[in-house]
Design a protein around this motif. Structure first.
Motif, mmCIF file in Angstrom:
data_model
loop_
_atom_site.group_PDB
_atom_site.id
_atom_site.type_symbol
_atom_site.label_atom_id
_atom_site.label_comp_id
_atom_site.label_asym_id
_atom_site.label_seq_id
_atom_site.Cartn_x
_atom_site.Cartn_y
_atom_site.Cartn_z
ATOM 1 N N TYR A 239 67.404 44.675 17.352
ATOM 2 C CA TYR A 239 68.493 44.306 16.438
ATOM 3 C C TYR A 239 68.588 45.267 15.246
ATOM 4 N N ILE A 240 67.450 45.743 14.766
ATOM 5 C CA ILE A 240 67.483 46.707 13.658
ATOM 6 C C ILE A 240 68.152 47.995 14.135
ATOM 7 N N PHE A 241 67.823 48.414 15.355
ATOM 8 C CA PHE A 241 68.430 49.641 15.896
ATOM 9 C C PHE A 241 69.946 49.489 16.014
ATOM 10 N N ILE A 242 70.382 48.396 16.635
ATOM 11 C CA ILE A 242 71.823 48.185 16.840
ATOM 12 C C ILE A 242 72.540 48.085 15.488
ATOM 13 N N SER A 243 71.957 47.349 14.549
ATOM 14 C CA SER A 243 72.584 47.191 13.227
ATOM 15 C C SER A 243 72.718 48.544 12.541
ATOM 16 N N THR A 244 71.687 49.369 12.644
ATOM 17 C CA THR A 244 71.735 50.686 11.992
ATOM 18 C C THR A 244 72.813 51.571 12.621
ATOM 19 N N ILE A 245 72.969 51.477 13.933
ATOM 20 C CA ILE A 245 74.019 52.266 14.597
ATOM 21 C C ILE A 245 75.403 51.798 14.115
ATOM 22 N N PHE A 246 75.561 50.475 13.967
ATOM 23 C CA PHE A 246 76.827 49.961 13.434
ATOM 24 C C PHE A 246 77.066 50.485 12.017
ATOM 25 N N LEU A 247 76.011 50.545 11.228
ATOM 26 C CA LEU A 247 76.150 51.068 9.858
ATOM 27 C C LEU A 247 76.609 52.526 9.900
ATOM 28 N N LYS A 252 81.251 56.395 9.012
ATOM 29 C CA LYS A 252 82.100 57.520 9.436
ATOM 30 C C LYS A 252 83.557 57.311 9.018
ATOM 31 N N ASN A 253 84.052 56.072 9.169
ATOM 32 C CA ASN A 253 85.480 55.869 8.876
ATOM 33 C C ASN A 253 85.785 54.576 8.102
ATOM 34 N N SER A 254 84.740 53.942 7.610
ATOM 35 C CA SER A 254 84.882 52.695 6.823
ATOM 36 C C SER A 254 85.732 51.648 7.539
ATOM 37 N N SER A 255 85.591 51.567 8.855
ATOM 38 C CA SER A 255 86.373 50.611 9.642
ATOM 39 C C SER A 255 85.872 49.178 9.411
ATOM 40 N N ALA A 256 86.825 48.284 9.131
ATOM 41 C CA ALA A 256 86.480 46.882 8.886
ATOM 42 C C ALA A 256 85.855 46.241 10.126
ATOM 43 N N LYS A 257 86.295 46.665 11.320
ATOM 44 C CA LYS A 257 85.759 46.101 12.566
ATOM 45 C C LYS A 257 84.258 46.369 12.678
ATOM 46 N N PHE A 258 83.870 47.611 12.351
ATOM 47 C CA PHE A 258 82.441 47.949 12.424
ATOM 48 C C PHE A 258 81.645 47.149 11.402
ATOM 49 N N LEU A 259 82.252 46.951 10.231
ATOM 50 C CA LEU A 259 81.543 46.200 9.193
ATOM 51 C C LEU A 259 81.379 44.737 9.615
ATOM 52 N N LEU A 260 82.400 44.203 10.275
ATOM 53 C CA LEU A 260 82.319 42.828 10.782
ATOM 54 C C LEU A 260 81.194 42.723 11.812
ATOM 55 N N VAL A 285 72.976 47.461 1.062
ATOM 56 C CA VAL A 285 73.058 48.305 -0.140
ATOM 57 C C VAL A 285 73.808 49.607 0.194
ATOM 58 N N ILE A 286 73.475 50.210 1.333
ATOM 59 C CA ILE A 286 74.141 51.470 1.729
ATOM 60 C C ILE A 286 75.631 51.212 1.971
ATOM 61 N N ALA A 287 75.928 50.125 2.714
ATOM 62 C CA ALA A 287 77.336 49.830 3.021
ATOM 63 C C ALA A 287 78.120 49.499 1.751
ATOM 64 N N ILE A 288 77.498 48.748 0.834
ATOM 65 C CA ILE A 288 78.191 48.383 -0.412
ATOM 66 C C ILE A 288 78.410 49.625 -1.284
ATOM 67 N N PHE A 289 77.459 50.548 -1.248
ATOM 68 C CA PHE A 289 77.631 51.808 -1.991
ATOM 69 C C PHE A 289 78.873 52.552 -1.466
#
Lengths: 438, 148
Positions: A239-247, A252-260, A285-289
């Motif tokens: 799950y950490i691996f998959i979550s990091t890939i989503f991050l 790359k493009n600040s897509s809302a779908k990826f953030l969801l 923290v990285i995503a909010i930055f």
């Protein structure tokens, strides 16, 4: 027969995950292989959450009530997509002898892990004393019984135990050999996830090489099937691996779908093991930055998803008076001896070739030699080092926590990211080798 | 030699050794699977569990066979695995375990327990009667007492 039923159940859960991703377009259609990699984790997480919610709302855990909602979703998906389904991703341009060698080696390893997982019932302490113990209790009680949680002195989150309870419900009985196939499935889907990410960036040879390197790490072989199957560390690593890939994809493009999607996976991650909370915080923290830099504050709402998952579990524990919390079992304590042992014990494990081959030696060598890095590599390093730092911090400041008892398991959480990071570092150094990289 | 080429050589060497180690581990595992198969495949499920959990496996089966599902059981055993493994085997029976003989004697006198199970020790109390004894391989002795 039980083995066959469990394999079908795992396929069912994966299909549930796949259908949810496709129906709600949580991932772009072109990322087929990565979607497959995510599917088992999402399906397993959603079904475990379903058991949790049913228990909270006193809905009985019958096979029909659990499966029927997903069947509707699957039928809907098939109705919408029957004509569009494609298996193009399975085609490759050219297969070279080196590919065949890696594929054979991977298949031998997979066969060995599969053979080992079926060879004996759960063996490892944490398997029968925590994860499968609670799965068995929930199955016998037909619900999540807070008295039982106090009885087994555990406040660990419930996803992995409920996943195993679901297997028992489908089987109609407890089978602590066949249920270990859930660990094997995490091993396989983690490999698919890593392969898809590597294949997307590099050549087939390179993707196969690093997938092979991950799958043959002895700790993964053990957690996937041999002796240490049945624990929550391999699932958390997944799950950490998959979550990091989503991050990474989100940045790359600040897509809302990826953030969801990222926040759904983070919600599951923190309910696998408490250590998932460190990852959720670091990733958030990285995503909010990124949100702050691009001034897209409306995206902040997505973080409510994992925060609700987290708060709900904390409130459940408080309301049900769970006495045995992590803090009560590991009160604050700091001594110089403990501090030295925390650092020395962790360093010793990082160079333990028997468990890790040269994963951590290569990782820290590439880090210390300041190999030129891209953005992805920097993100991976932040997650890996913050997670590792958090574990060392725990060893230093909490009682009854030593690297000797757990660092090998904890490194499983970040090892897939370590392999990915090394793959990128090597790529930076091998740019001139035309045959190996693009 | 430029610093970059030195880095490249070191990292490539590490990668190469890692690849070799991975190939070796595939062969090691393949060979090991033969000996593992010989050691485990002929065993029955019960024999496998005894190999993993030792004599606690027949001890818990002994308790499970001779007690009711919803009973309270006090267990004396000095094996660290007893509590969690006991729950794993015996739930929904509620167990309490101790390895301290003084604590055990004190708890037995409280009469809170429907049964007392003892692994390799002796106990005689006025309020409990011995209902089952089993001698097991390696001079192991299981005793089960029921409250009168």
């Amino acid at each position: 027969m039980n083995i066959f039923i469990v394999l079908i159940t795992i396929l069912f859960m994966s299909f549930v995950g796949y259908v949810v991703i496709r129906l709600f377009t949580l991932l772009p259609k072109k990322m087929v292989l990565f979607t497959i990699g995510c599917s088992y984790g999402l399906g397993a997480g959603l079904i475990s959450l379903q058991l949790y919610l049913y228990s909270r709302f006193n809905i009985s855990w019958s096979k029909e009530s659990l499966i029927f909602p997903w069947i509707i979703l699957i039928v809907l998906f098939l109705f919408k997509n029957m004509k569009k389904m494609s298996f193009k991703f399975l085609r490759t341009k050219k297969t070279e002898p080196i590919h065949i060698v890696f594929i054979i080696m991977i298949l031998i390893t997979v066969s060995y892990v599969f053979f080992e997982v079926l060879l004996r019932p759960v063996t490892v302490w944490d398997g029968w004393a925590i994860w499968l113990l609670r799965a068995k209790l929930f199955f016998i009680d037909g619900k999540i019984n807070s008295l039982a949680l106090n009885y087994v002195k555990s406040d660990y989150p419930l996803i992995i135990s409920l996943l195993n309870t679901f297997i028992y419900l489908i089987l109609g009985k407890v089978d602590d050999s066949a249920v270990l196939l859930t660990s094997f499935a995490f091993y396989i889907f983690l490999a698919i996830g890593l392969f898809s990410v590597l294949k997307n960036k590099f050549s087939l040879t390179y993707a196969l090489l690093f997938t092979f390197l991950l799958m043959t790490i002895q700790t993964f072989v053990r957690q996937g099937g041999r002796l240490e199957a049945g624990q929550a560390d391999l699932p958390l690593g997944y799950y950490i691996f998959i979550s990091t890939i989503f991050l990474i994809e989100y940045l790359k493009n600040s897509s809302a779908k990826f953030l969801l999607s990222l926040n759904i996976f983070l919600g599951i991650t923190i309910l696998v093991k408490p250590e998932g909370l460190f990852t959720a915080v670091a990733i958030s923290v990285i995503a909010i930055f990124n949100i702050h830099m691009k001034k897209i504050y409306h995206q902040l709402k997505f973080f409510i998803i994992w925060i609700i998952f987290f708060l709900d579990w904390e409130i459940y524990k408080k309301f049900n008076n769970l006495k045995y919390t992590y803090i009560s079992a590991h009160p604050l304590e700091m001594t110089w001896g403990k501090t030295l042992n925390a650092i020395w014990g962790t360093l010793k494990e990082l160079v333990n070739i028997k468990s890790w081959n040269l994963l951590w030696v290569s990782y820290f060598a590439s880090l210390l030699m300041k190999v030129p890095r891209n953005e992805t590599s920097k993100i991976l390093n932040i997650i890996i080092l913050s997670q590792l730092g958090a574990y060392i911090f725990m060893y230093i400041f909490t009682a009854r926590n030593t690297p000797e008892s757990s660092i090998e398991r904890l490194l499983v959480h970040i090892a897939p990211l370590g392999v990915y990071s090394i793959a990128i570092s090597m790529r930076q150094l091998l740019k001139n080798f035309q045959n190996i990289s693009h | 030699m430029t610093p970059l080429s030195l880095k490249r050589k070191i990292l490539l060497l590490l990668l190469l050794i890692w690849i070799v180690l991975s190939f070796l581990s595939v062969f090691y595992n393949a060979v090991k699977s033969v000996s593992e198969a010989k050691a485990w495949l002929p065993l029955s499920d019960s024999e496998k569990r005894q190999k993993i959990f030792g004599n606690l496996h027949p001890f818990f089966i002994f308790i499970k066979t001779h007690t009711e599902k919803n009973s309270n059981i006090l267990i004396f055993s000095d094996d660290a695995k007893t509590y969690y493994l006991g729950i794993y085997y015996l739930y929904p029976r509620i167990i309490y375990t101790t390895e301290n003989i003084k604590e055990f004697s004190f708890l037995a006198k409280t009469l809170k327990y429907d049964y007392i199970a003892i692994f390799n020790n002796n106990f005689s109390g006025n309020n409990y009667k011995l209902i089952k004894v089993q001698n097991f391989e390696g001079n192991n002795r299981f005793q089960l007492l029921k409250r009168k």
